[in-house]
Motif scaffolding. Structure first.
Motif, PDB file in Angstrom:
ATOM      1  N   GLU A  90      69.280-110.263  53.524  1.00 43.57           N
ATOM      2  CA  GLU A  90      69.193-108.851  53.900  1.00 43.57           C
ATOM      3  C   GLU A  90      67.846-108.568  54.583  1.00 43.57           C
ATOM      4  OE1 GLU A  90      71.365-106.054  53.791  1.00 43.57           O
ATOM      5  OE2 GLU A  90      69.659-105.439  55.005  1.00 43.57           O
ATOM      6  N   TYR A  92      66.969-105.405  55.737  1.00 40.47           N
ATOM      7  CA  TYR A  92      66.525-104.016  55.563  1.00 40.47           C
ATOM      8  C   TYR A  92      66.957-103.506  54.186  1.00 40.47           C
ATOM      9  CZ  TYR A  92      66.611-104.841  60.576  1.00 40.47           C
ATOM     10  OH  TYR A  92      66.455-105.399  61.823  1.00 40.47           O
ATOM     11  N   PRO A  93      66.249-103.903  53.121  1.00 40.84           N
ATOM     12  CA  PRO A  93      66.689-103.504  51.776  1.00 40.84           C
ATOM     13  C   PRO A  93      66.637-101.988  51.576  1.00 40.84           C
ATOM     14  CG  PRO A  93      64.740-104.956  51.659  1.00 40.84           C
ATOM     15  CD  PRO A  93      65.065-104.768  53.102  1.00 40.84           C
ATOM     16  N   TRP A 120      65.210-104.206  40.806  1.00 42.15           N
ATOM     17  CA  TRP A 120      65.141-103.969  42.257  1.00 42.15           C
ATOM     18  C   TRP A 120      63.769-103.400  42.628  1.00 42.15           C
ATOM     19  CZ3 TRP A 120      68.623-105.486  45.818  1.00 42.15           C
ATOM     20  CH2 TRP A 120      68.548-104.946  47.094  1.00 42.15           C
ATOM     21  N   LEU A 123      60.525-106.059  46.670  1.00 38.37           N
ATOM     22  CA  LEU A 123      61.306-106.918  47.559  1.00 38.37           C
ATOM     23  C   LEU A 123      60.616-107.103  48.919  1.00 38.37           C
ATOM     24  CD1 LEU A 123      64.918-105.823  46.651  1.00 38.37           C
ATOM     25  CD2 LEU A 123      63.732-107.904  45.976  1.00 38.37           C
ATOM     26  N   PRO A 125      59.353-109.432  52.132  1.00 42.27           N
ATOM     27  CA  PRO A 125      60.052-110.518  52.826  1.00 42.27           C
ATOM     28  C   PRO A 125      59.848-111.846  52.100  1.00 42.27           C
ATOM     29  CG  PRO A 125      58.917-109.121  54.395  1.00 42.27           C
ATOM     30  CD  PRO A 125      58.518-108.629  53.031  1.00 42.27           C
ATOM     31  N   HIS A 128      63.738-114.094  46.499  1.00 41.61           N
ATOM     32  CA  HIS A 128      63.583-113.492  45.167  1.00 41.61           C
ATOM     33  C   HIS A 128      64.762-113.936  44.313  1.00 41.61           C
ATOM     34  CE1 HIS A 128      60.557-110.703  46.788  1.00 41.61           C
ATOM     35  NE2 HIS A 128      61.277-110.829  47.879  1.00 41.61           N
ATOM     36  N   LEU A 141      67.989-113.313  46.506  1.00 46.88           N
ATOM     37  CA  LEU A 141      67.915-112.389  47.638  1.00 46.88           C
ATOM     38  C   LEU A 141      66.964-112.978  48.666  1.00 46.88           C
ATOM     39  CD1 LEU A 141      67.636-108.941  45.864  1.00 46.88           C
ATOM     40  CD2 LEU A 141      69.426-109.636  47.459  1.00 46.88           C
ATOM     41  N   CYS A 142      67.458-113.124  49.878  1.00 52.01           N
ATOM     42  CA  CYS A 142      66.630-113.672  50.958  1.00 52.01           C
ATOM     43  C   CYS A 142      66.296-112.482  51.857  1.00 52.01           C
ATOM     44  CB  CYS A 142      67.392-114.718  51.747  1.00 52.01           C
ATOM     45  SG  CYS A 142      68.325-115.873  50.709  1.00 52.01           S
ATOM     46  N   ILE A 143      65.091-111.969  51.718  1.00 45.35           N
ATOM     47  CA  ILE A 143      64.731-110.749  52.438  1.00 45.35           C
ATOM     48  C   ILE A 143      64.076-111.125  53.764  1.00 45.35           C
ATOM     49  CG2 ILE A 143      63.413-108.585  52.355  1.00 45.35           C
ATOM     50  CD1 ILE A 143      65.709-108.707  50.301  1.00 45.35           C
TER      51      ILE A 143
END
Ligand SMILES: C[S@@+](CC[C@H](N)C(=O)[O-])C[C@H]1O[C@@H](n2cnc3c(N)ncnc32)[C@H](O)[C@@H]1O
Length: 237
Positions: A90, A92-93, A120, A123, A125, A128, A141-143
Motif C-alpha cells: 500500500e 497511501y495508508p 495501526w 506506518l 514507508p 511492518h 504491510l509493505c508501505i
C-alpha cells in the motif's frame, strides 16, 4: 509520520479516493466483494483446508477489508491452516479512523478491525509485521509504491494473489506489466489469482506469464470477475 490518505465518504457509505477518483469497493459492499471475487476466485476457504499455512499476497491494502474478510473466514473455518500470512502492498495508508469506519457496517468484521486499528500506527514507508490470534494470523504491510516494494520483498510462495488496485484506467501503475511480473515471481505452480477486472490487457499479460485466466460471473453491478491459475507451460525453478 506522513499524513494519512484523505478519503471521501459518499452518501451511500462507499469510500471514495479523491487522488484516484475511484471507489475503494463496489456498491454491493466490501464483504460481498471480498468473499465472491477474491476469496471465491482463489477457491477459499476450501483450498486452504488442512494445510499447515496459507499465504496471500495482495496489491492495494486500502481499508483492509480483504484482509479482515480473509481473517474472518480463517477464524470460522474448522479446517483452517495453522498459519495465515497476508502480505499486502500500500502506497497511501488511510487513517485508523477510516479503517474503523469502513468495517463498522459489517458486524463480522468490526471486532477484527478494532484489533487491526490498535496496531495501526507508525506506518512509515517500509515493511511492518503485525500479529494477531497469538501469531497465527500475520499481516505484513509493505508501505510504498507497488513496484519497488514487490522487488524488495523477501521471496516467499504465495498460494493466493489478490490484485486490488483502483481501475486500470485511473490507476495504471497497479496493473503494469512490471507489477504482473512482480507478483508472478511469488507464484508457485497451482497458485490462484483473483481480481474484479477482466480488462483485456490484464488477461493477455497474465497469460504471457504462465497464468490461465478465466472469466467468472461477477458481483453486481459488474458482469464478470477474473480468476487465474498459475500453470505455465514451462518448468518453473
Ligand atoms: C481498491 S483500493 C484497495 C482496497 C483494499 N484491498 C481493501 O480491501 O480495502 C486500491 C488501493 O491501491 C492503492 N494504490 C494505488 N496505487 C498504488 C501504488 N502505485 N502502489 C501501492 N499502492 C497503490 C491505493 O492507495 C488503494 O488503497
Amino acid at each position: 509520520m506522513p499524513p494519512a490518505e484523505p478519503l471521501q465518504w459518499r452518501a451511500d457509505g462507499v469510500p471514495h479516493s479523491p487522488r484516484f477518483s475511484d471507489i475503494y469497493h463496489t456498491e454491493t459492499g466490501a464483504l460481498a466483494q471480498a468473499r465472491h471475487v477474491f476469496l471465491g476466485g482463489c477457491g477459499l476457504p476450501g483450498a486452504w483446508a488442512n494445510r499447515p499455512q496459507w499465504r496471500i499476497l495482495e496489491t492495494g491494502f486500502g481499508l483492509g477489508l480483504n484482509f479482515l474478510t480473509s481473517w474472518q473466514a480463517w477464524k470460522q473455518d474448522p479446517s483452517r491452516p495453522s498459519l495465515l500470512h497476508f502480505v499486502s502492498v500500500e502506497a497511501y495508508p488511510v487513517s485508523r479512523e477510516d479503517i474503523l469506519r469502513a468495517s463498522a457496517r459489517y458486524e463480522e468484521l468490526a471486532p477484527l478491525a478494532r484489533q487491526l486499528a490498535d496496531q495501526w500506527h507508525g506506518l512509515l514507508p517500509g515493511f511492518h509485521r503485525l500479529a494477531f490470534e497469538g501469531g497465527r494470523v500475520l499481516l505484513t504491510l509493505c508501505i510504498g509504491d507497488v513496484r519497488p516494494m514487490l522487488r524488495a520483498q523477501r521471496h516467499f510462495e504465495a498460494d493466493s494473489i489478490f490484485l486490488d488496485g483502483f481501475s486500470p484506467e485511473r490507476n495504471p501503475d497497479m496493473w503494469s506489466p512490471d507489477v504482473l511480473k512482480g507478483v508472478t515471481r511469488f507464484a508457485r505452480v497451482g497458485s490462484r489469482l483473483a481480481t474484479w477486472t477482466v480488462a483485456r490487457a490484464l488477461r493477455d499479460g497474465l497469460q504471457q506469464l504462465g497464468w490461465q485466466p478465466r472469466k467468472l460471473q461477477g458481483l453486481a453491478p459488474k458482469r464478470d470477475c477474473l480468476r487465474a491459475a498459475f500453470e505455465p507451460a514451462w518448468a518453473v525453478r
